[in-house]
Design a protein around this motif. Structure first.
Motif, PDB file in Angstrom:
ATOM      1  N   HIS A 108       0.806  -1.223   0.000  1.00  0.00           N
ATOM      2  CA  HIS A 108       0.000   0.000   0.000  1.00  0.00           C
ATOM      3  C   HIS A 108       0.843   1.279   0.000  1.00  0.00           C
ATOM      4  O   HIS A 108       0.413   2.297  -0.517  1.00  0.00           O
ATOM      5  CB  HIS A 108      -0.997   0.017   1.173  1.00  0.00           C
ATOM      6  CG  HIS A 108      -0.380   0.326   2.503  1.00  0.00           C
ATOM      7  ND1 HIS A 108       0.348  -0.593   3.226  1.00  0.00           N
ATOM      8  CD2 HIS A 108      -0.371   1.461   3.235  1.00  0.00           C
ATOM      9  CE1 HIS A 108       0.768  -0.034   4.342  1.00  0.00           C
ATOM     10  NE2 HIS A 108       0.349   1.224   4.379  1.00  0.00           N
ATOM     11  N   ASP A 109       2.038   1.226   0.567  1.00  0.00           N
ATOM     12  CA  ASP A 109       2.873   2.436   0.640  1.00  0.00           C
ATOM     13  C   ASP A 109       4.048   2.436  -0.339  1.00  0.00           C
ATOM     14  O   ASP A 109       4.943   3.286  -0.235  1.00  0.00           O
ATOM     15  CB  ASP A 109       3.412   2.620   2.069  1.00  0.00           C
ATOM     16  CG  ASP A 109       2.431   3.379   2.967  1.00  0.00           C
ATOM     17  OD1 ASP A 109       1.560   4.098   2.434  1.00  0.00           O
ATOM     18  OD2 ASP A 109       2.551   3.250   4.201  1.00  0.00           O
ATOM     19  N   LYS A 112       5.763   5.441  -2.110  1.00  0.00           N
ATOM     20  CA  LYS A 112       6.744   6.343  -1.497  1.00  0.00           C
ATOM     21  C   LYS A 112       8.097   6.264  -2.193  1.00  0.00           C
ATOM     22  O   LYS A 112       9.002   7.060  -1.918  1.00  0.00           O
ATOM     23  CB  LYS A 112       6.886   6.041   0.001  1.00  0.00           C
ATOM     24  CG  LYS A 112       5.625   6.412   0.775  1.00  0.00           C
ATOM     25  CD  LYS A 112       5.736   6.130   2.259  1.00  0.00           C
ATOM     26  CE  LYS A 112       4.389   6.406   2.933  1.00  0.00           C
ATOM     27  NZ  LYS A 112       4.368   6.018   4.345  1.00  0.00           N
ATOM     28  N   HIS A 181       1.770   9.191  -2.731  1.00  0.00           N
ATOM     29  CA  HIS A 181       2.057   7.765  -2.919  1.00  0.00           C
ATOM     30  C   HIS A 181       0.817   6.924  -3.167  1.00  0.00           C
ATOM     31  O   HIS A 181       0.908   5.870  -3.778  1.00  0.00           O
ATOM     32  CB  HIS A 181       2.866   7.215  -1.743  1.00  0.00           C
ATOM     33  CG  HIS A 181       2.163   7.203  -0.423  1.00  0.00           C
ATOM     34  ND1 HIS A 181       1.922   8.342   0.315  1.00  0.00           N
ATOM     35  CD2 HIS A 181       1.635   6.185   0.316  1.00  0.00           C
ATOM     36  CE1 HIS A 181       1.313   8.019   1.439  1.00  0.00           C
ATOM     37  NE2 HIS A 181       1.111   6.715   1.460  1.00  0.00           N
ATOM     38  N   HIS A 207      -6.068   5.206   1.117  1.00  0.00           N
ATOM     39  CA  HIS A 207      -5.756   4.908   2.521  1.00  0.00           C
ATOM     40  C   HIS A 207      -5.292   6.146   3.299  1.00  0.00           C
ATOM     41  O   HIS A 207      -5.399   6.186   4.515  1.00  0.00           O
ATOM     42  CB  HIS A 207      -4.747   3.748   2.638  1.00  0.00           C
ATOM     43  CG  HIS A 207      -3.343   4.107   2.283  1.00  0.00           C
ATOM     44  ND1 HIS A 207      -2.832   3.989   1.011  1.00  0.00           N
ATOM     45  CD2 HIS A 207      -2.324   4.585   3.037  1.00  0.00           C
ATOM     46  CE1 HIS A 207      -1.575   4.371   0.998  1.00  0.00           C
ATOM     47  NE2 HIS A 207      -1.237   4.746   2.227  1.00  0.00           N
ATOM     48  N   SER A 208      -4.790   7.177   2.623  1.00  0.00           N
ATOM     49  CA  SER A 208      -4.372   8.403   3.323  1.00  0.00           C
ATOM     50  C   SER A 208      -5.474   9.450   3.398  1.00  0.00           C
ATOM     51  O   SER A 208      -5.242  10.561   3.879  1.00  0.00           O
ATOM     52  CB  SER A 208      -3.166   9.043   2.616  1.00  0.00           C
ATOM     53  OG  SER A 208      -2.093   8.149   2.519  1.00  0.00           O
TER      54      SER A 208
HETATM   55 FE   LIG Z   1       0.475   5.578   3.209  1.00  0.00          FE
END
Ligand SMILES: [Fe+2]
Ligand SMILES: O[C@H]1[C@H](O)[C@@H](O)[C@H](O)[C@@H](O)[C@H]1O
Ligand SMILES: [Fe+2]
Length: 272
Positions: A108-109, A112, A181, A207-208
């Motif tokens: 999910h990240d 970045k 991201h 998600h953010s």
């Molecule tokens: Fe995130």
């Protein structure tokens, strides 16, 4: 599973507590809020939507994140690969049969990676932190909202009303979210033809978006499919947030399991 305090002894996502990390986090949000305009988001979507920067596998990307620390996060100062594995392993414990959700935790990240020099080393404000729609009014529930006053869109009547350039129920897919991201990794997964279900893509993409999934703002922009997917995002968020800790996961031990999931849902090499 749900600890009350983060590794610094504070409650999670407290953006006003006195702590050594807080000043950096607030500076981060100041720059973020000033610079994320509708035009900026449009330009970034065009530039990064081509996916012509790098070719690599999902796991190679996880390893690149070894060098990345997220300056927007008041709860974690570990390298990002730890956070990916902590999230995925926490989900795996509670939802052993939902392998797609384990993999979603792992990746999910990954967006970045935009911070990495091989991607032009975007500044932190253009990669991490909470996200929110551009093109309509910035909601008060967004962290450090006051800094939007210095964003040109804040004063633009085309962009500063409840709906702005959008309409009721238009669907989040039609909304330009602040660039970072989430949207980037969504693009990478979709354009490389992942077989992950639509709930996974939704989790990655939003998600953010805490103003939505935590505060219930911007619900007027959602359509029926968004409402269904939001249920999974709310489950996912608990693991994304509360798995953050100083307890490290043994990467080599869990690697074979995640490689098997990557093989199931992604091509061997992806365009980034
Ligand atoms: Fe995130
Ligand atoms: O600081 C964090 C971090 O950047 C996360 O990856 C993001 O998803 C959160 O929304 C944000 O608050
Ligand atoms: Fe995360």
């Amino acid at each position: 599973m749900m600890p009350h305090t983060n590794s610094f002894g504070h409650t999670f996502r407290d953006y006003h507590v006195e702590s050594e990390r807080q000043q950096g986090v607030e500076n981060f949000y100041r720059t973020n809020h000033i610079n994320q305009t509708y035009d900026f988001v449009k330009r970034m979507r065009e530039e990064y939507g081509n996916l012509d920067k790098v070719e690599m596998s999902i796991w190679e990307c996880c390893e690149l994140l070894n060098d990345v620390v997220d300056e927007s996060d008041p709860d974690l100062d570990e390298p990002q690969i730890e956070h990916l594995l902590q999230t995925a392993e926490a989900i795996r414990k509670d939802y052993p049969d939902e392998d797609w959700l384990h993999l979603t935790g792992l990746i999910h990240d990954l967006g970045k990676v935009l911070l990495h020099p091989s991607f032009g080393g975007l500044p932190q404000w253009a990669v991490v932190g909470d996200t929110y729609p551009a093109g309509c009014a910035f909601d008060k529930s967004i962290v450090h909202h006051k800094y939007f006053e210095e964003n040109p869109d804040y004063h633009n009547p085309a962009y500063n009303t409840k709906y702005g350039v959008y309409s009721e129920g238009c669907g989040l897919n039609n909304v330009m979210m602040s660039w970072g991201h989430d949207d980037y990794m969504y693009l990478v997964a979709k354009e490389n033809n992942t077989t992950l279900p639509s709930a996974a893509l939704f989790i990655i993409r939003y998600h953010s978006f805490y103003a939505l999934h935590r505060s219930g703002s911007y619900k007027q922009l959602m359509n029926g499919e968004d409402v269904e997917n939001l249920k999974w995002l709310e489950i996912f968020n608990k693991y994304d947030l509360y798995s953050k800790s100083k307890v490290r996961i043994d990467v080599e031990k869990v690697k074979p399991y995640y490689l098997s999931l990557i093989e199931k849902y992604f091509p061997a090499k992806l365009r980034w």
